[in-house]
Design a protein around this motif. Structure first.
Motif, PDB file in Angstrom:
ATOM      1  N   ASN A  17       0.982  -1.310  -0.061  1.00  0.00           N
ATOM      2  CA  ASN A  17       0.080   0.005  -0.262  1.00  0.00           C
ATOM      3  C   ASN A  17       0.775   1.175  -0.125  1.00  0.00           C
ATOM      4  N   SER A  18       1.134   1.839  -1.416  1.00  0.00           N
ATOM      5  CA  SER A  18       2.113   3.080  -1.386  1.00  0.00           C
ATOM      6  C   SER A  18       1.729   4.281  -0.312  1.00  0.00           C
ATOM      7  N   GLN A  19       0.307   4.397  -0.201  1.00  0.00           N
ATOM      8  CA  GLN A  19      -0.335   5.344   0.901  1.00  0.00           C
ATOM      9  C   GLN A  19       0.309   4.956   2.209  1.00  0.00           C
ATOM     10  N   GLU A  20       0.424   3.935   2.556  1.00  0.00           N
ATOM     11  CA  GLU A  20       0.828   3.697   3.924  1.00  0.00           C
ATOM     12  C   GLU A  20       2.594   3.886   3.958  1.00  0.00           C
ATOM     13  N   VAL A  21       3.203   3.910   2.852  1.00  0.00           N
ATOM     14  CA  VAL A  21       4.603   3.929   2.903  1.00  0.00           C
ATOM     15  C   VAL A  21       4.822   5.624   2.891  1.00  0.00           C
ATOM     16  N   ILE A  22       4.051   6.565   1.911  1.00  0.00           N
ATOM     17  CA  ILE A  22       4.087   7.725   2.256  1.00  0.00           C
ATOM     18  C   ILE A  22       3.915   8.322   3.602  1.00  0.00           C
ATOM     19  N   SER A  23       2.790   7.774   4.312  1.00  0.00           N
ATOM     20  CA  SER A  23       2.724   8.153   5.441  1.00  0.00           C
ATOM     21  C   SER A  23       3.630   7.992   6.305  1.00  0.00           C
ATOM     22  N   LYS A  24       4.659   7.311   6.131  1.00  0.00           N
ATOM     23  CA  LYS A  24       5.999   6.920   7.014  1.00  0.00           C
ATOM     24  C   LYS A  24       7.198   7.627   6.645  1.00  0.00           C
ATOM     25  N   MET A  25       7.012   8.244   5.464  1.00  0.00           N
ATOM     26  CA  MET A  25       8.224   9.146   4.964  1.00  0.00           C
ATOM     27  C   MET A  25       8.677  10.189   5.813  1.00  0.00           C
ATOM     28  N   LEU A  78       5.611  -4.171   2.211  1.00  0.00           N
ATOM     29  CA  LEU A  78       5.839  -2.717   2.939  1.00  0.00           C
ATOM     30  C   LEU A  78       7.086  -2.893   3.901  1.00  0.00           C
ATOM     31  N   PRO A  79       7.208  -3.947   4.802  1.00  0.00           N
ATOM     32  CA  PRO A  79       8.240  -3.794   5.730  1.00  0.00           C
ATOM     33  C   PRO A  79       9.682  -3.805   4.857  1.00  0.00           C
ATOM     34  N   LEU A  80       9.716  -4.596   3.651  1.00  0.00           N
ATOM     35  CA  LEU A  80      10.949  -4.601   2.911  1.00  0.00           C
ATOM     36  C   LEU A  80      11.155  -3.032   2.428  1.00  0.00           C
ATOM     37  N   ASP A 133      10.691   2.801  11.847  1.00  0.00           N
ATOM     38  CA  ASP A 133       8.900   2.784  12.044  1.00  0.00           C
ATOM     39  C   ASP A 133       8.455   3.612  13.029  1.00  0.00           C
ATOM     40  N   LYS A 134       7.556   4.415  13.143  1.00  0.00           N
ATOM     41  CA  LYS A 134       7.016   5.279  14.118  1.00  0.00           C
ATOM     42  C   LYS A 134       6.075   4.255  15.024  1.00  0.00           C
TER      43      LYS A 134
END
Length: 190
Positions: free
Chosen positions: A31-39, A162-164, A173-174
């Protein structure tokens, strides 16, 4: 709809082709949106967008105040105005109202443009990380579940990468935010 059908046909062709050659294809999901939220870059991009939104909003607000003041002055004095003066004031108010509306539309377009410009390097960075994870881990395909073209995936057959990808990007990871605790319900005594 056409893209979904094409994607399904492509997947079927790959699966049939892979089975014919005895290959074990590896599929991943993210889920790329989830990655963006972690950037970490997202926070600065959001801050810049918020600053621009506030600047544009205050300009719209001041135009709206000006429009309201002119309208109120017109309403209070229109009965005492000559026809030509009244018509001039009406046109002035209509023109200002049109300017406010156009400014609002231009402000929305500018916000959208800036959002795209600020997110582009983040999205490119994520795309490169996904490609690197795919190659390094032998994935044939990685599907982005944030894009609504994927209708189904078997969680036992697909690996969430996602974790990779987060690791590839070096993101720490927050900790998950804890939901606010609800006060205990009063006990009912009989």
């Amino acid at each position: 709809m056409k893209n979904g059908i094409k994607a399904l046909l492509l997947i079927c062709a790959v699966l049939v082709g892979g089975a014919a050659f005895g290959q074990n294809l590896k599929f991943g999901v993210i889920n790329s949106q989830e990655v963006i939220s972690k950037m970490p870059e997202r926070d600065s991009a959001e801050a810049k967008l918020m600053k621009l939104r506030n600047e544009l909003g205050s300009q719209i607000e001041s135009l709206q105040v000006e429009l309201n003041q002119k309208y109120q002055a017109f309403v209070q004095g229109r009965d005492k105005m000559a026809d030509l003066v009244r018509q001039n004031k009406e046109k002035e108010i209509q023109d200002l109202q049109q300017r406010v509306q156009e400014y609002g539309q231009n402000a929305e377009a500018e916000l959208s443009k800036q959002q795209g410009a600020l997110l582009k390097p983040i999205v490119e960075k994520i795309t490169e990380a996904i490609k690197a994870v795919g190659k390094a881990n032998g994935f044939a395909y990685i599907f982005d579940t944030a894009v609504p073209s994927l209708a189904y995936y078997d969680t036992t057959m697909a690996v969430d990468v996602l974790p990779l990808v987060v690791k590839q990007l070096g993101i720490k990871d927050k900790p998950a935010e804890k939901p606010a605790e609800k006060p205990a319900a009063p006990s009912k005594k009989k």
